[in-house]
Design a protein around this motif. Structure first.
Motif, PDB file in Angstrom:
ATOM      1  N   ASN A   1       0.688   3.174   2.351  1.00 13.88           N
ATOM      2  CA  ASN A   1       1.180   1.520   2.176  1.00 13.88           C
ATOM      3  C   ASN A   1       0.071   0.596   1.807  1.00 13.88           C
TER       4      ASN A   1
ATOM      5  N   LYS B   1      12.986   3.206  -0.280  1.00 13.18           N
ATOM      6  CA  LYS B   1      11.732   3.125  -1.037  1.00 13.18           C
ATOM      7  C   LYS B   1      11.910   4.145  -2.118  1.00 13.18           C
TER       8      LYS B   1
ATOM      9  N   SER C   1       8.884  12.222   8.099  1.00 11.03           N
ATOM     10  CA  SER C   1       8.077  11.500   7.249  1.00 11.03           C
ATOM     11  C   SER C   1       8.880  11.414   5.664  1.00 11.03           C
ATOM     12  N   GLU C   2       8.317  10.179   5.099  1.00  6.56           N
ATOM     13  CA  GLU C   2       9.000   9.944   3.892  1.00  6.56           C
ATOM     14  C   GLU C   2       9.057  10.915   2.910  1.00  6.56           C
ATOM     15  N   ILE C   3       7.719  11.471   2.648  1.00  4.89           N
ATOM     16  CA  ILE C   3       7.622  12.568   1.655  1.00  4.89           C
ATOM     17  C   ILE C   3       8.395  13.788   2.047  1.00  4.89           C
TER      18      ILE C   3
ATOM     19  N   LYS D   1      10.000  -1.075  -3.066  1.00  2.73           N
ATOM     20  CA  LYS D   1      10.897  -1.208  -1.659  1.00  2.73           C
ATOM     21  C   LYS D   1      11.900  -2.223  -2.107  1.00  2.73           C
TER      22      LYS D   1
ATOM     23  N   CYS E   1       4.773   5.717  -4.006  1.00  2.00           N
ATOM     24  CA  CYS E   1       5.861   4.585  -4.010  1.00  2.00           C
ATOM     25  C   CYS E   1       5.874   3.494  -4.975  1.00  2.00           C
TER      26      CYS E   1
ATOM     27  N   ASN F   1       0.873   5.322   8.560  1.00  2.00           N
ATOM     28  CA  ASN F   1       2.282   5.359   8.364  1.00  2.00           C
ATOM     29  C   ASN F   1       2.577   6.932   7.532  1.00  2.00           C
ATOM     30  N   LEU F   2       2.422   8.040   8.430  1.00  2.00           N
ATOM     31  CA  LEU F   2       2.806   9.282   7.855  1.00  2.00           C
ATOM     32  C   LEU F   2       1.792   9.415   6.490  1.00  2.00           C
ATOM     33  N   GLU F   3       2.522  10.367   5.695  1.00  2.00           N
ATOM     34  CA  GLU F   3       1.534  10.639   4.479  1.00  2.00           C
ATOM     35  C   GLU F   3       1.436   9.541   3.495  1.00  2.00           C
ATOM     36  N   SER F   4       2.341   8.599   3.555  1.00  2.00           N
ATOM     37  CA  SER F   4       2.550   7.768   2.320  1.00  2.00           C
ATOM     38  C   SER F   4       1.450   6.671   2.598  1.00  2.00           C
TER      39      SER F   4
ATOM     40  N   PHE G   1      10.292   6.600  -4.934  1.00  2.00           N
ATOM     41  CA  PHE G   1       8.806   7.084  -5.323  1.00  2.00           C
ATOM     42  C   PHE G   1       9.170   7.829  -6.517  1.00  2.00           C
TER      43      PHE G   1
END
Lengths: 208, 208
Positions: free
Chosen positions: B14, A154, A96-98, A128, A125, B9-12, A156
């Motif tokens: 969007n 991305k 995941s991004e986080i 991008k 976020c 999409n996961l935690e983030s 954050f």
């Protein structure tokens, strides 16, 4: 600290970001990080290989702010006394991004690479950037006719606690750069755009 | 249409912005709007007088998007075949940002100035620009040592409905400009920054 505050200011929501004096933070050095990309050509080659095996590469990068002389400063890493980058890196497949950003921040800026000593508070976020090809510029939109972008970066906002110890690899230098210098200067398009991305927040300087 | 969508999409989160083809919209002309500022010197003079009587001037401006050739386009107003601006204007004393922006959009772009024929859906604030003095540049942060800024311009995303009729004053021209041209070109720093401010959204092109 770091929450979203709904301001009484009429209907509009006004997000407040608390930032603390640079002097609250401690910067130490640690073992150098291995730099896998000695040259831009090597980086392009590695990106090609990664794209072939994993597809679109996603990078996550952190915007870390401190206060100095009543002006927000952005923490940047300088590589080899030349180019600057935001702390962060590439996600692992399925990560995941986080979680990926927390892992990258720990490996780059914590005493223990596992990051157990640091609790990173990843916020929203901010923006991008797309890289349409392996060696081209990045754009804050997907250019027309690009069906298969090669990289997405991305940014954050990461809220720093009131105090923290950073351990910076010996082959990197950490700098606190004022927003006005970033806006005017040529740190590349991604970093130069950070002041704009932050402009929707009210920045609250916390004094000691 | 226009809601904030929390992506799986996961935690983030969007945010998705739906935009519709340019061909869905109708553009007509109406009586010219009186331009109170023939020259930059006149504008500076008027800003001085307004500041003396009302203090900090707040402008609100709209980011209106349409789709053309699968690329987002920004609606801009061109004044006298020369400079470009986002639709919007100055708030009245005590007026809320959202009501003020709706009023300005109606007076500039609706058939009836009272705007009863148009329901403007004002979304979130994308960014803020400060003017430290009456004749200086704008900055996406409050420059150090500026205690009394003279103007603050706030940009808001305004979600257009699936179709709408715009009535553009005869002394203004409305253009749909692709984001890539805005990012590369010199429409001034505020407009040139819009693609970055929008980059945190996923733009969803709705087809007819």
């Amino acid at each position: 600290m770091g929450e979203e505050v709904i301001n009484g200011n009429l209907e509009s929501t006004n997000r407040v970001v608390d930032i603390y004096p640079l002097s609250n933070y401690v910067f130490e050095s640690k073992q150098p990080l291995i730099d896998r990309d000695e040259t831009l050509a090597e980086r392009a080659q590695r990106m090609r290989a990664n794209y072939a095996s994993c597809g679109l590469r996603t990078r996550v990068e952190a915007v870390l702010l401190v206060e100095l002389l009543k002006h927000p400063h952005l923490l940047l890493l300088q590589v080899k006394n030349s180019f600057f980058k935001l702390p962060g890196g590439r996600l692992r497949p399925g990560e995941s991004e986080i979680n990926g950003l927390k892992r990258k921040l720990s490996s780059k800026l914590s005493i223990n690479e596992d990051g157990f000593d640091t609790e990173w508070e990843v916020g929203e976020c901010l923006g991008k950037w797309w890289r349409p090809d392996f060696e081209t510029l990045m754009y804050p939109y997907l250019p027309t006719r690009v069906r298969k972008p090669k990289e997405c970066t991305k940014l954050f906002l990461v809220n720093l606690p009131i105090t923290q110890k950073f351990s910076v690899p010996k082959n990197l230098k950490m700098l606190a750069v004022p927003l006005f210098q970033i806006h005017e200067n040529t740190y590349g398009p991604v970093i130069a755009g950070v002041p704009q991305l932050l402009s929707r927040f009210s920045i609250n300087f916390i004094e000691n």
